[in-house]
Design a protein around this motif. Sequence first.
Motif, PDB file in Angstrom:
ATOM      1  N   ALA A 175       0.833  -1.208   0.000  1.00 57.24           N
ATOM      2  CA  ALA A 175       0.000   0.000   0.000  1.00 57.24           C
ATOM      3  C   ALA A 175       0.869   1.260   0.000  1.00 57.24           C
ATOM      4  CB  ALA A 175      -0.934  -0.003   1.205  1.00 57.24           C
ATOM      5  N   ALA A 176       1.995   1.202   0.692  1.00 56.89           N
ATOM      6  CA  ALA A 176       2.915   2.336   0.671  1.00 56.89           C
ATOM      7  C   ALA A 176       3.434   2.573  -0.740  1.00 56.89           C
ATOM      8  CB  ALA A 176       4.076   2.099   1.634  1.00 56.89           C
ATOM      9  N   LEU A 177       3.774   1.511  -1.431  1.00 57.74           N
ATOM     10  CA  LEU A 177       4.266   1.630  -2.799  1.00 57.74           C
ATOM     11  C   LEU A 177       3.177   2.160  -3.741  1.00 57.74           C
ATOM     12  CD1 LEU A 177       6.297  -1.676  -2.879  1.00 57.74           C
ATOM     13  CD2 LEU A 177       7.267   0.607  -3.204  1.00 57.74           C
ATOM     14  N   ARG A 178       1.964   1.650  -3.590  1.00 56.57           N
ATOM     15  CA  ARG A 178       0.863   2.120  -4.448  1.00 56.57           C
ATOM     16  C   ARG A 178       0.614   3.611  -4.263  1.00 56.57           C
ATOM     17  NH1 ARG A 178      -1.686  -2.874  -3.244  1.00 56.57           N
ATOM     18  NH2 ARG A 178      -2.739  -1.931  -1.441  1.00 56.57           N
ATOM     19  N   SER A 179       0.606   4.054  -3.029  1.00 60.65           N
ATOM     20  CA  SER A 179       0.258   5.443  -2.732  1.00 60.65           C
ATOM     21  C   SER A 179       1.450   6.391  -2.803  1.00 60.65           C
ATOM     22  CB  SER A 179      -0.374   5.532  -1.341  1.00 60.65           C
ATOM     23  OG  SER A 179       0.561   5.155  -0.336  1.00 60.65           O
ATOM     24  N   GLY A 180       2.660   5.832  -2.843  1.00 59.09           N
ATOM     25  CA  GLY A 180       3.856   6.672  -2.812  1.00 59.09           C
ATOM     26  C   GLY A 180       4.141   7.241  -1.444  1.00 59.09           C
ATOM     27  N   ALA A 181       3.557   6.675  -0.389  1.00 62.26           N
ATOM     28  CA  ALA A 181       3.702   7.211   0.962  1.00 62.26           C
ATOM     29  C   ALA A 181       5.134   7.021   1.465  1.00 62.26           C
ATOM     30  CB  ALA A 181       2.709   6.535   1.897  1.00 62.26           C
ATOM     31  N   GLN A 182       5.914   8.062   1.315  1.00 66.98           N
ATOM     32  CA  GLN A 182       7.313   8.120   1.742  1.00 66.98           C
ATOM     33  C   GLN A 182       8.166   7.000   1.139  1.00 66.98           C
ATOM     34  OE1 GLN A 182       7.843   9.034   5.923  1.00 66.98           O
ATOM     35  NE2 GLN A 182       6.200  10.538   5.908  1.00 66.98           N
ATOM     36  N   ILE A 183       7.776   6.555  -0.043  1.00 60.14           N
ATOM     37  CA  ILE A 183       8.585   5.638  -0.849  1.00 60.14           C
ATOM     38  C   ILE A 183       8.119   5.764  -2.300  1.00 60.14           C
ATOM     39  CG2 ILE A 183       7.076   3.642  -0.455  1.00 60.14           C
ATOM     40  CD1 ILE A 183       9.595   1.889  -0.466  1.00 60.14           C
ATOM     41  N   PRO A 184       8.999   5.881  -3.284  1.00 60.80           N
ATOM     42  CA  PRO A 184      10.451   5.886  -3.195  1.00 60.80           C
ATOM     43  C   PRO A 184      10.977   7.081  -2.398  1.00 60.80           C
ATOM     44  CG  PRO A 184       9.747   6.599  -5.364  1.00 60.80           C
ATOM     45  CD  PRO A 184       8.522   6.117  -4.660  1.00 60.80           C
ATOM     46  N   LEU A 185      12.167   6.882  -1.831  1.00 63.90           N
ATOM     47  CA  LEU A 185      12.742   7.856  -0.894  1.00 63.90           C
ATOM     48  C   LEU A 185      14.250   7.901  -1.091  1.00 63.90           C
ATOM     49  CD1 LEU A 185      12.424   9.648   1.701  1.00 63.90           C
ATOM     50  CD2 LEU A 185      12.766   7.538   3.008  1.00 63.90           C
ATOM     51  N   GLN A 186      14.783   9.124  -1.186  1.00 65.87           N
ATOM     52  CA  GLN A 186      16.217   9.297  -1.426  1.00 65.87           C
ATOM     53  C   GLN A 186      16.912   9.967  -0.238  1.00 65.87           C
ATOM     54  OE1 GLN A 186      16.340   9.659  -6.272  1.00 65.87           O
ATOM     55  NE2 GLN A 186      16.250  11.562  -5.128  1.00 65.87           N
ATOM     56  N   ASP A 187      18.225   9.903  -0.265  1.00 64.07           N
ATOM     57  CA  ASP A 187      19.076  10.445   0.790  1.00 64.07           C
ATOM     58  C   ASP A 187      18.935  11.966   0.877  1.00 64.07           C
ATOM     59  OD1 ASP A 187      21.364  11.427   2.249  1.00 64.07           O
ATOM     60  OD2 ASP A 187      22.345   9.519   1.920  1.00 64.07           O
ATOM     61  N   PRO A 188      18.649  12.528   2.061  1.00 61.81           N
ATOM     62  CA  PRO A 188      18.517  13.985   2.175  1.00 61.81           C
ATOM     63  C   PRO A 188      19.844  14.733   2.114  1.00 61.81           C
ATOM     64  CG  PRO A 188      18.252  12.966   4.325  1.00 61.81           C
ATOM     65  CD  PRO A 188      18.334  11.840   3.329  1.00 61.81           C
ATOM     66  N   PHE A 189      20.944  14.096   2.531  1.00 61.93           N
ATOM     67  CA  PHE A 189      22.230  14.790   2.597  1.00 61.93           C
ATOM     68  C   PHE A 189      22.685  15.293   1.229  1.00 61.93           C
ATOM     69  CE2 PHE A 189      22.580  13.519   6.872  1.00 61.93           C
ATOM     70  CZ  PHE A 189      23.686  14.125   7.446  1.00 61.93           C
ATOM     71  N   LEU A 190      22.395  14.504   0.192  1.00 61.38           N
ATOM     72  CA  LEU A 190      22.926  14.824  -1.123  1.00 61.38           C
ATOM     73  C   LEU A 190      22.247  16.027  -1.761  1.00 61.38           C
ATOM     74  CD1 LEU A 190      23.406  11.211  -2.515  1.00 61.38           C
ATOM     75  CD2 LEU A 190      25.034  12.670  -1.320  1.00 61.38           C
ATOM     76  N   LEU A 191      21.183  16.518  -1.161  1.00 64.43           N
ATOM     77  CA  LEU A 191      20.496  17.698  -1.697  1.00 64.43           C
ATOM     78  C   LEU A 191      21.163  19.002  -1.298  1.00 64.43           C
ATOM     79  CD1 LEU A 191      16.852  16.692  -0.685  1.00 64.43           C
ATOM     80  CD2 LEU A 191      17.962  16.283  -2.891  1.00 64.43           C
ATOM     81  N   VAL A 192      21.857  18.988  -0.180  1.00 63.95           N
ATOM     82  CA  VAL A 192      22.179  20.244   0.494  1.00 63.95           C
ATOM     83  C   VAL A 192      23.202  21.088  -0.252  1.00 63.95           C
ATOM     84  CG1 VAL A 192      23.117  21.249   2.620  1.00 63.95           C
ATOM     85  CG2 VAL A 192      21.496  19.349   2.733  1.00 63.95           C
ATOM     86  N   SER A 193      24.232  20.499  -0.784  1.00 58.02           N
ATOM     87  CA  SER A 193      25.270  21.296  -1.454  1.00 58.02           C
ATOM     88  C   SER A 193      24.699  22.105  -2.609  1.00 58.02           C
ATOM     89  CB  SER A 193      26.391  20.385  -1.960  1.00 58.02           C
ATOM     90  OG  SER A 193      27.081  19.785  -0.894  1.00 58.02           O
ATOM     91  N   ALA A 194      23.809  21.480  -3.391  1.00 48.42           N
ATOM     92  CA  ALA A 194      23.224  22.198  -4.520  1.00 48.42           C
ATOM     93  C   ALA A 194      22.380  23.371  -4.050  1.00 48.42           C
ATOM     94  CB  ALA A 194      22.379  21.239  -5.359  1.00 48.42           C
ATOM     95  N   MET A 195      21.590  23.154  -3.007  1.00 47.44           N
ATOM     96  CA  MET A 195      20.748  24.239  -2.493  1.00 47.44           C
ATOM     97  C   MET A 195      21.581  25.339  -1.859  1.00 47.44           C
ATOM     98  SD  MET A 195      17.340  22.344  -1.037  1.00 47.44           S
ATOM     99  CE  MET A 195      18.172  21.225   0.076  1.00 47.44           C
ATOM    100  N   ALA A 196      22.644  24.959  -1.179  1.00 45.85           N
ATOM    101  CA  ALA A 196      23.518  25.962  -0.573  1.00 45.85           C
ATOM    102  C   ALA A 196      24.185  26.829  -1.627  1.00 45.85           C
ATOM    103  CB  ALA A 196      24.575  25.281   0.289  1.00 45.85           C
ATOM    104  N   ALA A 197      24.451  26.246  -2.802  1.00 45.83           N
ATOM    105  CA  ALA A 197      25.137  26.992  -3.861  1.00 45.83           C
ATOM    106  C   ALA A 197      24.277  28.104  -4.439  1.00 45.83           C
ATOM    107  CB  ALA A 197      25.571  26.033  -4.969  1.00 45.83           C
ATOM    108  N   VAL A 198      22.948  28.002  -4.302  1.00 47.62           N
ATOM    109  CA  VAL A 198      22.070  29.019  -4.890  1.00 47.62           C
ATOM    110  C   VAL A 198      21.416  29.899  -3.825  1.00 47.62           C
ATOM    111  CG1 VAL A 198      21.616  27.624  -6.934  1.00 47.62           C
ATOM    112  CG2 VAL A 198      20.064  27.466  -4.959  1.00 47.62           C
ATOM    113  N   THR A 199      21.856  29.765  -2.569  1.00 48.71           N
ATOM    114  CA  THR A 199      21.348  30.590  -1.478  1.00 48.71           C
ATOM    115  C   THR A 199      22.514  31.103  -0.639  1.00 48.71           C
ATOM    116  OG1 THR A 199      21.079  28.620  -0.073  1.00 48.71           O
ATOM    117  CG2 THR A 199      19.140  29.365  -1.327  1.00 48.71           C
ATOM    118  N   LYS A 200      22.228  32.084   0.203  1.00 52.16           N
ATOM    119  CA  LYS A 200      23.273  32.653   1.057  1.00 52.16           C
ATOM    120  C   LYS A 200      22.954  32.539   2.547  1.00 52.16           C
ATOM    121  CE  LYS A 200      24.868  36.078  -2.328  1.00 52.16           C
ATOM    122  NZ  LYS A 200      25.071  37.537  -2.596  1.00 52.16           N
TER     123      LYS A 200
END
Length: 467
Positions: free
Chosen positions: A80-105
């Motif tokens: 049911a989680a897979l059907r509804s997309g409820a927090q899956i698929p789910l990716q690593d949060p750490f890998l987002l930060v550098s890109a966001m930091a590069a476009v903000t101050k």
Amino acid sequence: MTYPRTESGKREILFNAFDMNCVVHQSPGLWRHPEDRAREYNTIGYWTEVAQILERGLFDGLFIADVLGPYDVFGSNPEAALRSGAQIPLQDPFLLVSAMAAVTKNLGFGITAGTAYEHPYPFSRRLGTLDHLTGGRVGWNVVTGYLPSAAQNMGQDDQMEHDRRYDHADEYLDVVYKLLEGSWEDDAVLADKASGVFTDPTKVHRIEHHGEFFKTPGIGVVEPSPQRTPVIYQAGASSRGRAFAGKHAEAVFINPPTKELAKASVAKIRASVAEAGRDPYSVRIFAMQTIVTGEDNAAAQAKYEDLTRYIDAEGGLVLMSGWMGIDLSQFDLDQPIGDVKSNAIQSTVETFQKASGREDEVWTVRQLAEWVGVGGFGPVIIGDGPTAAQQLIEWQEETDVDGFNLAYHITPGTFEDVVEHVVPELQRLGRYKTEYAPGTLRNKLFGAGDHLPAEHHGAQFQLRRKG
């Protein structure tokens, strides 16, 4: 230390955006809405755009939730989680930060990571690396884990017993503090081209940690970052979790759906902080909130009613089953809650009835699922900018929270609406910043410098600072 105030002298309301590196975070089914872009969660462009929207609205941070393992309590499997997309698929949060930091101050980043499945030695390196790359804008949301599926996929039969997980986490943080605070002196890095010495080895120290759970004798490998230890976030609501927060947390996330419950929770957290020998206002407390807003109240109400057309009831029950630890698939969707023999479910529904103002209604399992369909477990504010701003002010004044973790219903539209309609109204009322404070995330939140304060548990591991 006291709570932050705006230039007008009034108590400031703080904002974090509440998100997750997935399609469905708190509002199951709303990914189908024609204006929702959650399906872009696996692209860099989506996250950099979200970060820029938040910085335009002077948000204090982006709080990124995470779990390790699927929600499989509902039906005893993840289907049911897979059907509804409820927090899956789910990716690593750490890998987002550098890109966001590069476009903000100025925008901060609160990243969720558990203490159960990764050794603190490599983890401390990741924390220190991100603190460098963001210029000191990182916080760590410390979690001990609650999904059995995560433990099983890491080779264990189940998680540790609840309080034992916090004992383990206490030592985990001590290792992190020792590596980030107590291994490298401030002036260890010389970078002296004339002598050819980059680091003075006499100013880098072994931590010699030999504990019950971890043995880490050597030196840290990251040179001192702007904050050394990132801001410590925490979200445990149990008595043991509050004790952990009193010892470690600098920001705490709570998600009660009513003001009465929030007030009680805030009071208990501040008492735990005081019991740990710290100023009770040395912790910033953020309550979960979802805002549906528009040009006027009628437009906001119409937007909410439109959102409800996309609610996925099964997805809501998947999340509720995981949060409560009860398999809600065993009940018929139209079964009255009064017929369900579960104290946990009964108390949860009573809370939702009170939050919704529908205390006299007989709720069904379907209504329980639909209630979490817009905004998850937390409360929902529906109204134009002035209406939403006034309700947020009332929440702060009646509960003593410092600010709000704002969950989205559609993304990034929810955040765009808050920036357009709510932020200017809070600023007009003198309850929201008009510019960012300088420095690191810790200094922005507390105005008391970049490093852990002397009264914090982690400060005992600090090497003496220059000057």
